[in-house]
Scaffold this motif. Structure first.
Motif: not given
Length: 894
Positions: A828, A874, A635, A745, A749, A858, A821
């Motif tokens: 990834y 993640r 992260e 991703e 976020e 996520r 999820w």
């Protein structure tokens, strides 16, 4: 003499010569077992895993000097090591006087099987491995002890007792030989719906899921082999050599194939699959008929021999009736009630606990045991008890047909009784009226004689008044009877209307339409009918018209809406639909927009969108500080810059996914989690490829170009390094077009953080997870605490929840922490953030170019820890992986 088809039983090693249709699977699984120390064989119940191991792979292993040893861990009254000892000892695989309290390592080291002087190495077939989790629910110490033993063998970790015993061996070579890992291969056979339980063992046994093999249902070609090859064999069989005509063979195959549990139609281009159990049941019946009629060698089976398609249905019904015939006249109705009412819900199979069934149906344990022996029921140990369900979906039809016949007979009997009573009351009323007329005539005669007999006439008048009172009482009784009929009609109406609404919530729209049609035909107050039926029938019209596939059902719903709600605003279009027999989705569009609930239905079946604030230039800090509770090494904080986009307010719901599934002719049975289908819950059991297909469909619905080019060729994506992805389709993203697609991703976020400049919280909208999300501690019937425990979660009825029940994150987005999820576009890569940090401000990152860990997911879920629900957390999953805690939501890019 033996038969050519085993029927309801699994194939054994002695029946390998009769085992056809699994040549590819047999060779592939054999190769995996030979090349790997551990292999996980998984598949749906009824696909024939045990038959493949016993009659398919077992003989090949024996030819390779590998001895297959089937092991079941299903006797909770004995220690597991004792069970293993008895099963090995019964097969003469252990030396004489071997102790019965050794570990799995020690038994494997002592394994000696040498027919003809040739030594064979063991292959342990751990069949129905899910019993380790279900049967030993209340014996955690025994469960964990066996897992430790299995880990010791597979991780080559020498048990302490073995090391101590080795010290007493004088010779160095002999001691080294004893300490060497045992030569053993292990096959774990487990049902698909329990495969996720092996995830818990991966920390202790890293290799447990590295080699998986999924056993699919039989396809059409292999079904033909399974049907035609056994009767062509010579040998000591009870039946002569026979064959099938092409017409008979094709008709049998067509009757056996299934596309999905929600649609029995055979659609061109669809995947045609067969349940082996059904094929064996049909072929066994044909062989028995050939034997009974003493047909000669070379006999050819034609459709006339088994009475065609109707005969096949009769065979299934005969099987069902044959099982029921095993019960006496007192028990049989109770068994029918068990099957038709307590093990079916909305004509779908459900599972129920033993004591509940025995009490509700007044049955004995031996009755349930007989149903399991005859393969009509499947028994599953769980949580210290046993649970039962109907063994196969294809048995639902004869069960429901028998149930409906019984209900129709009972209803006919009730109606006949009511008719007889009504006729009797009418006859009495007619006789009473005739009597009243006679008395009135007598009163008139007395009136004419009044002058002569006034006293008598007065008395006659009094008598006549009494008779009129009786007539009025009879009339009141008749009005009461009519009122009772109206009450019954109202009760029946409300029952069918309520059942139809329940079926819509569980996404069974065709059956809901049938219930609403019945309700619309019942004689009740027109205002009540309009009030209760307008909205659900309008929704059914919207669903079938908007999907654009079964427009005959849309027209049926339009007819019902015209019947129950003749609103002058929509009547002209409804009449036009009937007159022109609309057969295109575009024709219905103007009608749908006039519906009073149109905007509500649009919001239910299509995503709602929220713009994500981008501040001055769309730049934000992605990842988390190392000081954040739960911070992970992948992260690393770095800066990202994004362009304008909108995020769906909720994950895609089952309502929305049901509209897509109807439009593309796919059923929802395989998506159903163990707690059932509910329209306002997030859609689950959807793999990554299917989310891309959904996005393309959604673009097509509104006239936009597709976001993705999907090449459905296995192993076409060289960047997909995921070992257990058996599809590896190539999916290319056209990022030059506007429309709907999966979020990157970074987009996910920033949306979860409520955009640039919003306060940074651990979870989406709060630092308190209970305020914004569902996770393992609050997703069940009551709050949990302490250590995460799978069994406690299941016992507490842990599950997904309707969207929008928790607080939104500040910009109108719900459920971004917990519940399910959510798939993202990116591959990834644990080091990807570090690479981004080196680039300074990363613009529109779309993830790594390839990965062995899968696509990014996520947000955490109802099933896992609070730390997983953090905005920064993640995770990854194989693109072809489906699970009951993974869903998705889309973004819209203008």
């Amino acid at each position: 003499m033996k038969h050519r088809y085993p029927g309801i039983h699994s194939f054994t090693a002695d029946e390998q010569a009769l085992f056809f249709g699994r040549e590819r699977e047999k060779k592939e699984l054999f190769r995996l077992i030979v090349l790997n120390e551990i292999v996980v064989l998984f598949g749906k119940s009824g696909t024939g895993k045990t038959s493949l191991l016993q009659a398919g792979v077992g003989p090949l292993l024996t030819e390779r000097h590998l001895q297959p040893v089937k092991v079941r861990l299903n006797n909770t009254q004995q220690p597991i090591s004792r069970q293993i000892f008895e099963q090995l000892n019964d097969g003469d695989y252990l030396p004489l006087n071997t102790p019965d309290d050794l570990s799995l390592w020690e038994y494997c080291k002592r394994f000696e099987y040498a027919p003809g002087g040739d030594a064979f190495a063991p292959v342990l077939l751990l069949d129905q491995f899910e019993e380790l989790f279900t049967l030993y629910h209340d014996q955690p110490e025994a469960q964990q002890d066996f897992i430790s033993q299995l880990a010791a063998v597979l991780n080559h970790k020498i048990p302490a007792r073995v090391q101590e015993a080795a010290q007493a061996i004088a010779g160095e070579a002999e001691r080294a030989q004893w300490l060497a890992p045992p030569q053993v291969n292990i096959v774990i056979s487990i049902r698909s719906d329990f495969l996720y339980l092996l995830d818990r063992l991966s920390a202790r046994i890293p290799s447990i899921l590295r080699c998986r093999y999924e056993l699919p249902a039989l396809d059409e070609a292999n079904t033909r082999l399974a049907i035609t090859r056994p009767p062509a064999l010579g040998g000591p069989f009870a039946s002569p050599v026979f064959s099938y005509s092409e017409a008979a063979l094709q008709e049998m195959v067509d009757s056996l194939v299934t596309i999905d549990a929600d649609n029995d139609a055979i659609t061109p281009g669809a995947v045609r699959e067969v349940e082996p159990f059904q094929a064996q049941l049909l072929c066994q019946h044909i062989e028995q008929k050939i034997i009974a009629e003493q047909r000669p060698d070379g006999f050819v089976v034609t459709p006339d021999f088994y009475a065609g398609r109707g005969g096949i249905q009769d065979i299934r019904k005969q099987y069902y009736d044959g099982v029921l015939a095993r019960f006496d006249a007192h028990t049989r109705p109770r068994v029918e009630r068990l099957l038709g009412e307590f093990l079916l819900s909305n004509d779908r199979r459900i599972i129920q606990e033993r004591d509940y069934l025995l009490e509700k149906c007044t049955l004995r344990e031996q009755d349930l045991a007989l149903l399991c022996t005859e393969r009509l029921l499947r028994e599953e140990p769980r949580g210290g008890s046993y649970y039962y369900e109907i063994s196969h979906d294809t048995l639902v039809a004869p069960i429901t047909a028998a149930r409906e016949e019984r209900r129709q007979a009972e209803e006919a009997e009730r109606l006949e009784q009511e008719r007889t009573e009504a006729e009797h009351r009418a006859k009495e009323a007619e006789e009473k009226a005739a009597e009243d007329r006679r008395r009135a005539e007598e009163a008139e005669r007395l009136r004419l004689e009044a002058e002569r007999q006034r006293t008598i006439a007065q008395q006659a008048t009094i008598d006549a008044e009494k008779e009129r009172d009786k007539a009025q009482t009879a009339l009141a009784h008749l009005e009461t009877a009519l009122a009772e009929i109206r009450v019954k009609n109202l009760s029946t109406f409300e029952s069918f209307a309520g059942l139809g609404a329940d079926l819509m919530y569980s996404l069974n729209y065709p059956e809901a339409l049938a219930k609403m049609k019945v309700a619309a035909d019942i004689e009740v107050d027109a205002g009540l009918k309009q009030q209760q039926l307008t909205e659900p029938i309008a929704e059914l019209l919207y669903f079938f018209a908007e999907s654009g596939r079964r427009l005959d059902l849309a027209r049926t719903a339009a007819e019902l809406l015209l019947q129950v709600n003749p609103d002058p605003v929509i009547v002209p279009l409804l009449q036009q639909c009937r007159q022109e027999n609309w057969n295109a989705r575009d024709q219905f569009a103007p009608l749908l927009k006039t519906l009073p609930f149109y905007h509500t239905l649009q919001a239910r079946y299509y995503p709602e969108w929220c713009a994500v604030p981008l501040g001055a230039d769309g730049t934000f800090d992605m990842g988390s500080e190392s000081s954040e509770q739960g911070h992970q090494s992948d992260e690393q904080l770095h800066q990202v810059k994004l362009s304008p986009y909108q995020m769906a307010a909720t994950p895609v719901t089952f309502y929305q996914f049901a509209l897509y599934s109807e439009a593309v002719d796919r059923g929802l049975a395989s998506r159903t989690p163990y707690w059932g289908l509910f329209g306002d819950h997030p859609a689950v059991n959807v793999n990554w490829y299917e989310t891309a297909e959904y996005a393309n469909w959604l673009n097509a619905q509104v006239g936009l170009p597709p976001a993705y080019r999907i090449q459905k060729e296995v192993n076409s994506d060289v960047g997909n390094q995921v070992q257990n992805d058996f599809l590896k389709w190539k999916v290319d993203w056209n990022n030059q077009v506007s429309g709907y697609r999966l979020p990157t991703e970074a987009e996910w976020e920033l949306a979860a953080r409520a955009g640039v400049g919003a306060p940074r919280t651990q979870f989406a909208g709060s630092d308190i997870l209970d305020a914004v999300g569902w996770y393992w501690e609050n997703s069940g019937d009551k709050p949990l605490s302490g250590d995460w425990d799978l069994n406690r979660i299941y016992d507490n009825n842990g599950r997904t929840h309707p969207v929008k029940q928790k607080k939104e994150n500040g910009i109108g987005l719900y459920d971004m922490s917990g519940n399910v999820w959510e798939w993202c576009w990116d591959w990834y890569d644990a080091e990807f953030y570090n690479e981004c940090q080196k680039q300074g401000i990363e613009q529109h990152p779309a993830g790594a170019k390839s990965s062995a860990a899968g696509r990014v997911v996520r947000g955490g879920s109802w099933y896992y820890y609070p730390e997983y629900c953090r905005v920064a957390f993640r995770n990854g999953g194989g693109p072809d992986y489906r699970n009951f805690n993974i869903g998705f939501r889309l973004v819209f890019v203008p």
